[in-house]
Each structure stands twice: as C-alpha cells, then as structure tokens.
Design a protein around this motif. Sequence first.
Motif, PDB file in Angstrom:
ATOM      1  N   TRP A 215      10.097-112.114  30.380  1.00  0.00           N
ATOM      2  CA  TRP A 215      10.102-112.824  29.099  1.00  0.00           C
ATOM      3  C   TRP A 215      11.338-113.708  28.977  1.00  0.00           C
ATOM      4  CZ3 TRP A 215      14.075-111.899  25.620  1.00  0.00           C
ATOM      5  CH2 TRP A 215      14.778-110.694  25.743  1.00  0.00           C
ATOM      6  N   THR A 219       9.472-114.677  21.175  1.00  0.00           N
ATOM      7  CA  THR A 219       8.042-114.926  20.976  1.00  0.00           C
ATOM      8  C   THR A 219       7.230-114.314  22.105  1.00  0.00           C
ATOM      9  OG1 THR A 219       8.500-116.985  19.795  1.00  0.00           O
ATOM     10  CG2 THR A 219       6.285-116.693  20.682  1.00  0.00           C
ATOM     11  N   ASP A 220       7.689-114.488  23.349  1.00  0.00           N
ATOM     12  CA  ASP A 220       6.996-113.928  24.513  1.00  0.00           C
ATOM     13  C   ASP A 220       6.826-112.416  24.393  1.00  0.00           C
ATOM     14  OD1 ASP A 220       6.936-116.414  25.732  1.00  0.00           O
ATOM     15  OD2 ASP A 220       8.671-116.040  27.003  1.00  0.00           O
ATOM     16  N   ASN A 222       7.371-110.385  21.804  1.00  0.00           N
ATOM     17  CA  ASN A 222       6.706-109.910  20.595  1.00  0.00           C
ATOM     18  C   ASN A 222       5.193-110.022  20.710  1.00  0.00           C
ATOM     19  OD1 ASN A 222       9.292-109.576  19.688  1.00  0.00           O
ATOM     20  ND2 ASN A 222       9.185-111.090  18.038  1.00  0.00           N
ATOM     21  N   GLN A 223       4.718-111.130  21.253  1.00  0.00           N
ATOM     22  CA  GLN A 223       3.275-111.308  21.417  1.00  0.00           C
ATOM     23  C   GLN A 223       2.706-110.315  22.422  1.00  0.00           C
ATOM     24  OE1 GLN A 223       2.755-115.455  22.413  1.00  0.00           O
ATOM     25  NE2 GLN A 223       2.826-116.121  20.276  1.00  0.00           N
ATOM     26  N   SER A 226       2.625-106.819  20.635  1.00  0.00           N
ATOM     27  CA  SER A 226       1.633-106.740  19.560  1.00  0.00           C
ATOM     28  C   SER A 226       0.221-106.893  20.105  1.00  0.00           C
ATOM     29  CB  SER A 226       1.916-107.795  18.488  1.00  0.00           C
ATOM     30  OG  SER A 226       1.880-109.098  19.035  1.00  0.00           O
ATOM     31  N   GLY A 227       0.051-107.596  21.220  1.00  0.00           N
ATOM     32  CA  GLY A 227      -1.258-107.758  21.834  1.00  0.00           C
ATOM     33  C   GLY A 227      -1.602-106.651  22.818  1.00  0.00           C
ATOM     34  N   GLU A 229      -0.326-105.911  25.644  1.00  0.00           N
ATOM     35  CA  GLU A 229      -0.295-106.356  27.038  1.00  0.00           C
ATOM     36  C   GLU A 229       0.709-105.565  27.867  1.00  0.00           C
ATOM     37  OE1 GLU A 229       0.038-110.601  27.747  1.00  0.00           O
ATOM     38  OE2 GLU A 229      -0.516-110.977  25.660  1.00  0.00           O
ATOM     39  N   THR A 239      13.244-107.600  18.537  1.00  0.00           N
ATOM     40  CA  THR A 239      11.849-107.252  18.800  1.00  0.00           C
ATOM     41  C   THR A 239      11.470-105.966  18.092  1.00  0.00           C
ATOM     42  OG1 THR A 239      11.699-108.418  20.903  1.00  0.00           O
ATOM     43  CG2 THR A 239      10.220-106.553  20.609  1.00  0.00           C
ATOM     44  N   LEU A 243       8.685-106.124  15.070  1.00  0.00           N
ATOM     45  CA  LEU A 243       7.386-105.507  15.302  1.00  0.00           C
ATOM     46  C   LEU A 243       7.205-104.224  14.509  1.00  0.00           C
ATOM     47  CD1 LEU A 243       6.809-106.141  19.107  1.00  0.00           C
ATOM     48  CD2 LEU A 243       6.144-107.522  17.134  1.00  0.00           C
ATOM     49  N   GLN A 246       5.955-105.162  11.305  1.00  0.00           N
ATOM     50  CA  GLN A 246       4.565-105.613  11.331  1.00  0.00           C
ATOM     51  C   GLN A 246       3.581-104.477  11.586  1.00  0.00           C
ATOM     52  OE1 GLN A 246       4.504-108.670  14.340  1.00  0.00           O
ATOM     53  NE2 GLN A 246       5.765-110.089  13.144  1.00  0.00           N
TER      54      GLN A 246
END
Length: 358
Positions: A215, A219-220, A222-223, A226-227, A229, A239, A243, A246
């Motif tokens: 990363w 943004t990298d 966190n996505q 949350s996704g 991955e 982070t 998160l 969220q």
Amino acid sequence: MNSVLRRLAIAAACAIGAGTVAALAAGGGDLVVFDWSGYEDPLLHPAYTAEQGAEPTFAFFGDEEEAFQKMRAGFKADIAHPCSQSVVKWREAGMLQPLDTSRIAGWKDLNPGIMAMKDLATTADGKAWFMPFDWGNTALLYRTDNVTPDQAQSLRIFADPKFKGRVTIGDNVDDAYALASLVIGLKDWNKMTDAQFKDASAFLRDVHKNIRFYWTDDTDINQAFSGNEVDLAWGWNETFVTLKGQGVPIAMNRDTKEGLSTWVCGYVLMKDAPGDLDQAYDFLNAVNAPAVSDYLVKTFGYGHGNAAAMAAIDPKILAERGFDDLDKSLDKTLFQQPVAPELKQRMIAEFEKIKAGY
C-alpha cells in the motif's frame, strides 16, 4: 513567476518521471507544500487559510526517497513533510534551510523527547531544521472476523503461509525494515550488523510471498480492509481509527511480543523555497496551533508535536488512542530515528529487489 504559471509549472514537474508523486490538491495558493496524501485537510491548518484567504498548493509523494529524488531533479517546494529518519539526509544534501524559531509560536511547547532526538531537530551549532508535527505507530492491524487475538500475538504472522494473498505492508522502506528489525529482535536499526541485515531481508522475502499488494496511502489500505481483501496489515493509527469508526471489524495490536515501531514526521523549510517566507511561517504556525492537536488525535489517531496542547486533551481520548502511558511501551518500541546514509541506501536497494521478487 505569477501564481497561475507557477502552479502550471508545479503540475508539470509532478507529472514528469515515474513514481507516485501526485499533482495538486484543491487550493492553489502561492505557498507550495510537498506532503503525504491526506495532509491537505484544511482543518490541519485553519489559521493559514484564515490569514491568507486561500489554501496552500499541495503536491504529494508516496515515500520520502521518492520526494528526495524528485527535489534533487529540480522540483521546487517551499515546505516539505519528511519523517525523522530522512531529515539528516536531506539536510546533508543541502536541501534545507534552518528555521527561524522566533517566528514559530509555540516552539517551546514542542515535545521535548522528540526535540532531543540526536541529529534531528537541532544541530550542535544551535540551528533548528525540523518542526515535529505528527507522530504515531506502525503496528499489526488485523480483521477480527478472520484472525483471532491468539494468532495476532506475533509479527511473524505476516510470513505465515496461511495468509498467502491476504497481507499488505507499506511501499515504504522505513516501515518495512522497522517490521523486519523488530522480528529479528533489534530495536535500534543503526546497530544492525551485516548478518542481521541479511536476516531482516530474508524475513521480508518471506512476507513478500504473502503480499496481496504494497500500500502507498491510507486510501489503499482502508479500501482493502473494508472490502475484506486483506486480513493483515503493517499500518498506521489512522487506518485503525477510521475503519473502527466505520464499523469495520479491525484491531490494532501494539503489544505483540516483538513490539511496534514509532515514527515522527514534521515540516522543514526548503533551501531554494521560491515562495514568500511570511506565508511559510504562517503555515508552520498554523499546523503547530494548539487547536490542531484535538483534531489530529481524534480524526487521524496521531500525536501532535505540540506537547502542551496534547496535555490538554481529554485523558479518555488519549487512552483510546494509545497516548496515555507511553513509557510502558518504550522497551518494545523501535523508534524510526535517523538512519546512517550507507545503511539507508542499502535498505532502499534491497527492498526494491524484494518487491520485484528477487
């Protein structure tokens, strides 16, 4: 050069060559700040905007070596945001000018422990070169729905084959070798022997086998979390704070048996700064303002360089962010202090090989 032409020149300079230097953020004032993505947040420098009537112009870098090389190649900025381990290198390369501390409100309130770090903020001749702004941890982050607390007690989990394709660490040589140094039992990377360097690099090669991606910014990572991955990350406080807020099932273990890393970043004044020095000092005063402490701690999860302002924050908030009893973790912390130039270049070269699969 007028401000419009200057911004066009900056955008062109940012676009030249490889790397992750991004072009300009919203704003476009005459002051040029070379920074990490995310720090263009207006609430980190509200007094500057109020004083100048415009946001600074921000250009972004992905890591400090990239920023260093870009500026060596001719990119011009007024202020930049390196971390402690790079300041000596930048200063010795003749890229910085000393700070006039009489023009920085709250200079005496800066964290005394950071200011005492050898060769960092102030040199033996009494010149000041670095104003600490933010500090925090790089530690083990994990998804609590996929990883149990028992599994997350050691940093060696990053090389566990069970997590193949489910790991991310930063595309950042300092954080990478901080992780590897901790795993081999080293808390002061300037004491690294040749054998220890080989051991640290071997661990990073094992981690590489599990890497989904390296990363480059919040943004990298966190996505990816949350996704769903990735299950594991070597990442920063921001982070975790973002998160967790969220509702993502994430934990940050600052108490693994090998420990954690602590970094300090801040602002420097570039030697060939083309802009107005008054604006530069307005910006330094704005980011050091006590009101910024509360926002930085609550929103980013990072400590502020202004220790007096930090002391005024609600103790409950400080405890939640891990800033309530720093002494308890000192013996398990690798501080990312300035690295000997020869060792830093060796780390950079080896990390590039590791990422390439060699």
